[in-house]
Design an enzyme around this catalytic site. Structure first.
Site, mmCIF file in Angstrom:
data_model
loop_
_atom_site.group_PDB
_atom_site.id
_atom_site.type_symbol
_atom_site.label_atom_id
_atom_site.label_comp_id
_atom_site.label_asym_id
_atom_site.label_seq_id
_atom_site.Cartn_x
_atom_site.Cartn_y
_atom_site.Cartn_z
ATOM 1 C CB CYS A 25 -4.634 -2.170 4.294
ATOM 2 S SG CYS A 25 -3.673 -2.348 5.902
ATOM 3 C CD GLU B 212 -2.478 0.985 2.937
ATOM 4 O OE1 GLU B 212 -2.210 -0.229 3.439
ATOM 5 O OE2 GLU B 212 -3.484 1.625 3.147
ATOM 6 C CE LYS C 130 -7.454 1.111 3.674
ATOM 7 N NZ LYS C 130 -5.894 1.272 4.218
#
Lengths: 285, 285
Positions: free
Chosen positions: B147, B44, B114
């Site tokens: 994540c 990330e 995200k």
């Protein structure tokens, strides 16, 4: 709030030996109480056993909720000051369910009927259609699902959203090949179910081979971080697994200063895009 | 279908050292190709680093998708015959996203932003609003999340329902207290995400302390049973973790003669009862 004892009564059971199974479960309920437990979880289909040949055989061993098995658990709950969550082969009118009951000194508090049926269960049982009940007991807010339900995280979200602190799961986990050094896959999924919802889970398994099926015997009690507080056990161990749980810890859904595992959900996005995928899936059939 | 090599390039990164980070990532992409990988996952926020003081600082290190970082990954994808999935601090008009790109020899195939932001990220980034893209590549059907997204099983269902065989997850897993003998909780959740969807997951973590944050360094590649094929690693290890994956195995969703992990879902029940819980939740605020 102080901690309470939560027990998984991992029994050796035999299909159709209802009297023997009831006696084994009762001994373990007494052991749970002697070890200070206030909540005791029993396996799936605990009195009847599991590996039925067909629906007819399961029907023969099934009982209504006011039958002798649950009446016995009610008597034990009163005598031992326990909340008991156990799996029942349930007859209800013409339907046959793989059910679980929540029983305390006051009587039957809830009945849950397994929604996600495993393997040949779909040839034997009628699936449930209602969500896991959430029950306020003297020791905390409990809910219940059964075995394969634990593999559907959408379903496990429901009791978490409804405030369940402890999810009790009667299971019969069939033994599957597991790589050396790894926990059974079912245990890993319980850990994740607990962690993404920040609630306790007590999964009570069984042992005793039955018509070619063996069980993991993997009873485990995990905390809201997904960490085992007791267990996981493995077959052929039988007995009463007990963990002290501060159930109020499950009310705090924070995982960082800015994160709350329930408030961080984006339900409008899930709904919109899952609907789209499900429609695509159905159209493709 | 034969197996393909999937790599996680676990790099040591430093916030703001964009040149140094790009060089470290490029070395690892070459190592991935030398080890036979056809898909390489990077961490990330790979070029920028993670621990920004505020939005302004993140903005300064952010790039558009046609900026030098992704252009470099495109060049590497062509040179090394790789599909690259990497995390990008992305500027897009006035918005700032924690994004990931899927790049192959033909160019940028998808951008994902995200949706579930971790901790102070919510003070820095704008959340995404669109689901994980599913991309047909020369080696299989890939998807991508980032994540903390992995902790929302509803979100992980989307690429599974859309047929993703391999979910690539750039991550920066912050080190948290973990009981002795236990895997990091993030790894356990990846195992469960894979198993309940029967798909491969490659999660690529980073190492290198940054402004008081340490990372797990727990890169792992798991199969559709949730079992690690490579890793999990732990800090301070850096390098290229490679697993051979038969991605077509992810197309078979059966877990018993009568069970299919996607077909067994009860979406109409989830929708009805989750809506009820969410409404109750909102009403209670």
């Amino acid at each position: 709030m102080s901690s309470i004892g939560v027990a998984c009564c991992q029994a050796r059971l035999t299909v159709g030996d209802v009297d023997g199974n009831r006696a084994a479960l009762e001994r373990l309920l007494h052991e749970a109480a002697r070890n200070g437990a206030k909540v005791a979880v029993l396996p799936e289909l605990a009195a009847s056993g599991y590996a039925f040949g067909d629906r007819e055989e399961a029907w023969a061993w099934a009982e209504p909720v006011d039958g002798p098995t649950v009446s016995g658990w009610h008597a034990a709950a009163k005598e031992l000051d326990l909340v008991i969550v156990g799996g029942l082969c349930e007859r209800a009118d013409g339907a046959l369910h793989n059910s679980a009951v929540v029983v305390d000194a006051g009587g039957v508090r809830a009945v849950y009927r397994k929604v996600h049926l495993w393997d040949r269960e779909s040839l034997i049982f009628d699936p449930g259609e209602t969500p896991p009940p959430v029950v306020d007991t003297a020791v905390g807010r409990l809910s219940v699902v059964i075995c394969y339900d634990l593999e559907f995280p959408e379903w496990i979200r429901l009791p978490a959203l409804a405030g369940a602190e402890l999810l009790c799961a009667p299971v019969n986990w069939p033994a599957m090949p597991t790589p050396a050094g790894e926990r059974a896959a079912e245990i890993v999924r319980v850990q994740a179910d607990a962690a993404v919802n920040r609630m306790f889970i007590a999964a009570c398994d069984r042992v005793g081979g039955e018509r070619g099926v063996d069980w993991v015997g993997g009873s485990v009690i995990v905390d809201p971080g997904g960490w085992p507080l007791a267990g996981p056990m493995s077959a052929p161990w039988t007995g009463c697994l007990v963990a002290e749980c501060r159930l109020d810890e499950a009310r705090d859904k924070h995982v960082s200063e800015h994160n709350d595992v329930l408030a961080d959900r984006r339900p409008e996005l899930y709904r919109r895009f899952v609907d789209r995928e499900v429609r695509g899936h159905e159209a493709a059939r």
